[in-house]
Design an enzyme around this catalytic site. Sequence first.
Site, PDB file in Angstrom:
ATOM      1  N   LYS A   1       0.272   4.654   6.959  1.00 50.52           N
ATOM      2  CA  LYS A   1      -0.286   5.438   5.846  1.00 50.52           C
ATOM      3  C   LYS A   1       0.252   6.867   5.908  1.00 50.52           C
ATOM      4  CE  LYS A   1      -3.094   2.092   4.657  1.00 50.52           C
ATOM      5  NZ  LYS A   1      -2.783   1.224   3.577  1.00 50.52           N
TER       6      LYS A   1
ATOM      7  N   SER B   1       0.780  -1.232   0.000  1.00 47.80           N
ATOM      8  CA  SER B   1       0.000   0.000   0.000  1.00 47.80           C
ATOM      9  C   SER B   1       0.816   1.289   0.000  1.00 47.80           C
ATOM     10  CB  SER B   1      -0.945   0.025   1.194  1.00 47.80           C
ATOM     11  OG  SER B   1      -0.222   0.172   2.405  1.00 47.80           O
TER      12      SER B   1
END
Length: 154
Positions: free
Chosen positions: A59, A16
């Site tokens: 993230k 990701s």
Amino acid sequence: MGALSAWMPVSFQGDSMRPTLIPGDRLLVKRSQSDTKYQRGDIIVFRDPRDSSGPLIIKRIVGLPKESIRASRLVYVNGQLLTEPYLEGLVDQFDGSARGVNRIGNTSYFVMGDNRSASTDSRDFGVIDESKIFGRAVLRYLPIARARKLKRYH
């Protein structure tokens, strides 16, 4: 909090955050303190808001408190396209399925993975409250060939 406990080692897994992070990267995370102020572009570590006992998630912050966000592959902050140099040209067209929040709360952040097509992030689980953030990733120390300070973008 002592000097040693102010840092937390974390191993990154998944796709990701490519190309910034790759599976097996080892990071040093500066743990949150009461006076911590996160900025757009910071890479943060938190638990999945859908499962507080689940694994740590890593993230990038793209939306700050009190902002309006619309996101697909591209991110619009308060109606303006966000410039994201860390994506290295990977995002080049608008995706009509943009999702977002009307307004981010006073203590919350909108986060996304750099590899937008392989990331489960705020587009899926919503914003992250500041109290749920463990800290900011500041250094990749392994593998040694990729060791470097993680650049802050804001």
